[in-house]
Design an enzyme around this catalytic site. Structure first.
Site, PDB file in Angstrom:
ATOM      1  N   SER A 141      -7.760  -7.428  -7.345  1.00 42.62           N
ATOM      2  CA  SER A 141      -6.932  -7.559  -5.734  1.00 42.62           C
ATOM      3  C   SER A 141      -5.455  -7.766  -5.442  1.00 42.62           C
ATOM      4  CB  SER A 141      -8.036  -7.906  -5.349  1.00 42.62           C
ATOM      5  OG  SER A 141      -7.915  -7.863  -3.710  1.00 42.62           O
ATOM      6  N   ASP A 198     -11.096  -2.537  -3.641  1.00 40.78           N
ATOM      7  CA  ASP A 198     -11.477  -3.348  -4.079  1.00 40.78           C
ATOM      8  C   ASP A 198     -12.281  -3.819  -5.446  1.00 40.78           C
ATOM      9  OD1 ASP A 198     -11.062  -6.385  -4.771  1.00 40.78           O
ATOM     10  OD2 ASP A 198      -9.473  -6.315  -2.865  1.00 40.78           O
TER      11      ASP A 198
END
Length: 283
Positions: free
Chosen positions: A38, A182
């Protein structure tokens, strides 16, 4: 001895990773292998491409506001689609396309297009919501397994966009037949993947969950929830690291770009505070 570092997700707080890298650099600790999930992927890719930690900080300051602009996909559009089509569009408040564009441009300036063009060993996790499996974007793909797939023929921008497509905030990143979200869903701190690339010692960097009190707001509670989830998911990875640097960032929200300066300093200062312990572990 090869030293690796694994950088966790954490929204805007991720710029603290650049502060940590700056402190390690000043302390003559060379990072040979890097991985990030991320926001950790946003920092790790820039570092692997040769950008200095302080310049990474300056890039975040330049682009952060546009990259996290929540007006890109107004919520009313999603509600309208539901009313008309009787189903939710799988999307978020932001397409994430700007992240991909900016990173592809930065990579192009370094003569880089795909992840495979980067010289420093790097690993970036993402999760395909179609098959619920973890994928690793890397320039040194290992043999695929049933649980993990490795991809190297992907542009730098697409890779970081995929890894940082936080559910509900960013739309899934479509790549070939995949819909990526993510990487923190399954691997918030890719320690094991960094070690697989040959690291003898691995430093893990994550964030301390903020204390909730009577002054906490909705975002404070949301961030604590995310930290608890992320650290729980990463327990096995953290146990496999040689040193865990848990940075406290003073209730910085997921997209609180006004606190970039503070977060960079938090990462730098906390690493310097622990530098003797880190050197002892690495030696």
């Amino acid at each position: 001895m090869l030293i690796g570092i694994a950088l966790s997700g954490g929204g805007i707080r991720g710029i603290a990773h650049a502060g940590v890298l700056k402190a390690l650099e000043e302390s003559n600790i060379q990072i040979d292998i890097i991985g990030g999930t991320s926001s950790g992927s946003l920092v790790s890719v820039l570092y692997a491409m040769g950008f200095s930690p302080y310049y990474i900080f300056l890039l975040f300051k330049r682009y952060a506001k546009n990259l996290v602009n929540l007006d890109a996909v107004p919520i009313i559009n999603t509600i309208g689609n539901f009313m008309v089509n009787k189903k939710f569009q799988i999307c978020g408040f932001n397409t994430g396309e700007e992240i991909g564009r900016v990173y592809d441009e930065l990579a192009k300036n370094r003569g880089i297009k795909n992840i495979s063009d980067i010289k420093m060993p790097i690993v970036i996790p993402a999760v395909d919501i179609n098959d619920a499996k973890k994928y690793i974007f890397t320039n040194d793909p290992l043999k695929n397994t049933n649980k993990i797939k490795y991809i190297s023929d992907i542009s730098v921008g697409t890779a970081v966009r995929a890894s940082s497509s936080f559910p509900g905030i960013f739309c899934p990143c479509e790549y070939k037949n995949h819909k990526f979200l993510d990487g923190g869903i399954l691997d918030n701190i890719p320690v094991k993947e960094v070690r697989k690339q040959g690291a003898d010692k691995v430093i893990a960097v994550n964030f301390k969950a903020d204390i909730i009190d009577e002054n906490s707001n909705f975002m404070d509670i949301s961030m604590r929830t995310l930290d608890i989830m992320g650290n729980k998911i990463s327990e096995e990875n953290l146990a496999d690291s040689d040193f865990v640097l848990t940075v406290e960032t003073d209730k910085t929200g997921l997209l609180d770009y006004e606190k970039l300066d503070n977060c960079y300093k938090f990462g730098y200062d906390f690493c310097i505070k622990n530098i003797k312990k880190i050197k002892s572990i690495l030696s």
